[in-house]
Design an enzyme around this catalytic site. Sequence first.
Site, PDB file in Angstrom:
ATOM      1  N   ASP A  67     -46.008   8.816  74.752  1.00 41.57           N
ATOM      2  CA  ASP A  67     -45.289   9.853  74.019  1.00 41.57           C
ATOM      3  C   ASP A  67     -46.196  10.424  72.937  1.00 41.57           C
ATOM      4  O   ASP A  67     -47.266   9.886  72.668  1.00 41.57           O
ATOM      5  CB  ASP A  67     -43.952   9.358  73.460  1.00 41.57           C
ATOM      6  CG  ASP A  67     -44.075   8.260  72.415  1.00 41.57           C
ATOM      7  OD1 ASP A  67     -45.156   7.642  72.313  1.00 41.57           O
ATOM      8  OD2 ASP A  67     -43.101   8.022  71.688  1.00 41.57           O
ATOM      9  N   TYR A  69     -48.146  11.666  69.501  1.00 40.36           N
ATOM     10  CA  TYR A  69     -48.409  11.069  68.190  1.00 40.36           C
ATOM     11  C   TYR A  69     -47.235  11.380  67.267  1.00 40.36           C
ATOM     12  O   TYR A  69     -46.697  12.485  67.283  1.00 40.36           O
ATOM     13  CB  TYR A  69     -49.681  11.651  67.582  1.00 40.36           C
ATOM     14  CG  TYR A  69     -50.958  11.329  68.324  1.00 40.36           C
ATOM     15  CD1 TYR A  69     -51.364  10.009  68.522  1.00 40.36           C
ATOM     16  CD2 TYR A  69     -51.780  12.349  68.798  1.00 40.36           C
ATOM     17  CE1 TYR A  69     -52.552   9.716  69.183  1.00 40.36           C
ATOM     18  CE2 TYR A  69     -52.971  12.064  69.458  1.00 40.36           C
ATOM     19  CZ  TYR A  69     -53.350  10.742  69.643  1.00 40.36           C
ATOM     20  OH  TYR A  69     -54.531  10.458  70.299  1.00 40.36           O
ATOM     21  N   PHE A  80     -53.327  12.282  73.857  1.00 38.20           N
ATOM     22  CA  PHE A  80     -54.529  11.774  73.201  1.00 38.20           C
ATOM     23  C   PHE A  80     -55.225  12.790  72.296  1.00 38.20           C
ATOM     24  O   PHE A  80     -56.070  12.425  71.478  1.00 38.20           O
ATOM     25  CB  PHE A  80     -55.541  11.210  74.215  1.00 38.20           C
ATOM     26  CG  PHE A  80     -55.071   9.975  74.922  1.00 38.20           C
ATOM     27  CD1 PHE A  80     -55.001   8.763  74.262  1.00 38.20           C
ATOM     28  CD2 PHE A  80     -54.680  10.041  76.254  1.00 38.20           C
ATOM     29  CE1 PHE A  80     -54.548   7.621  74.915  1.00 38.20           C
ATOM     30  CE2 PHE A  80     -54.238   8.895  76.919  1.00 38.20           C
ATOM     31  CZ  PHE A  80     -54.171   7.684  76.241  1.00 38.20           C
ATOM     32  N   HIS A 190     -55.423   0.095  78.192  1.00 46.31           N
ATOM     33  CA  HIS A 190     -55.289   1.223  77.268  1.00 46.31           C
ATOM     34  C   HIS A 190     -56.478   1.267  76.306  1.00 46.31           C
ATOM     35  O   HIS A 190     -57.008   0.218  75.927  1.00 46.31           O
ATOM     36  CB  HIS A 190     -53.974   1.075  76.485  1.00 46.31           C
ATOM     37  CG  HIS A 190     -53.528   2.326  75.812  1.00 46.31           C
ATOM     38  ND1 HIS A 190     -54.008   2.710  74.576  1.00 46.31           N
ATOM     39  CD2 HIS A 190     -52.648   3.287  76.188  1.00 46.31           C
ATOM     40  CE1 HIS A 190     -53.442   3.846  74.227  1.00 46.31           C
ATOM     41  NE2 HIS A 190     -52.614   4.229  75.193  1.00 46.31           N
TER      42      HIS A 190
END
Length: 223
Positions: A67, A69, A80, A190
Amino acid sequence: MSQKVIIEPKWLEALSDIFAGENFVNLTDFVRAEYQTKKIFPQANDIFKAFWLTSFSKVKVVILGQDPYHGDGQAHGLCFSVPNGVPLPPSLQNIYKEIESDLKIKKDFSVGNLESWAEQGVFLLNAILTVVAHTPASHREKGWENFTDMIIKMISEQKQNVVFMLWGNYARSKKDLINGTNHLILEAPHPSPLSAYSGFFGCRHFSKCNKYLTSHNQSEIIW
């Protein structure tokens, strides 16, 4: 969020049936009410930025986030990525480090805006497209996941030779939506500082992606 979804024409054509469905109408009603009563990220006109910058016809790579920031000024509709002038979040710093190591190039760590990737065909999709300020996963299970799952399946079914980068357990859980025969699926932990050293660093996804693209007569991504 307006009643009519404003989106790039090729995506609008591809998604017209989804947009007309009851589930998406209910999601739209929920999101609109949230923007009217709470501080929501990204700005409403950036919710579908990934779709504007990467036309359906030009999708070559899919990077999947969870989701947006939730900090002030960070989210702008691309997973990102952060707007110009915003410091790089830790995960993006680690992505840059892996690019440097993998491709032997120098990245500018003062610029975290990934719009140049999107314009080359890198579809930077969050599974959830909105979030309440300072409250991660606050719009989880409100309908976004069903919508973006359909997006992933549609890309898998209607396109050929797309590279899917799945980082972390959440993104990797979407693997079953993708036809691994027709596309390249790259999986890794991740890039978060909590997991980057357990296999994200050294995954070499960026060189593997470019090698696959060129082998299928597509241009490399300038990372």
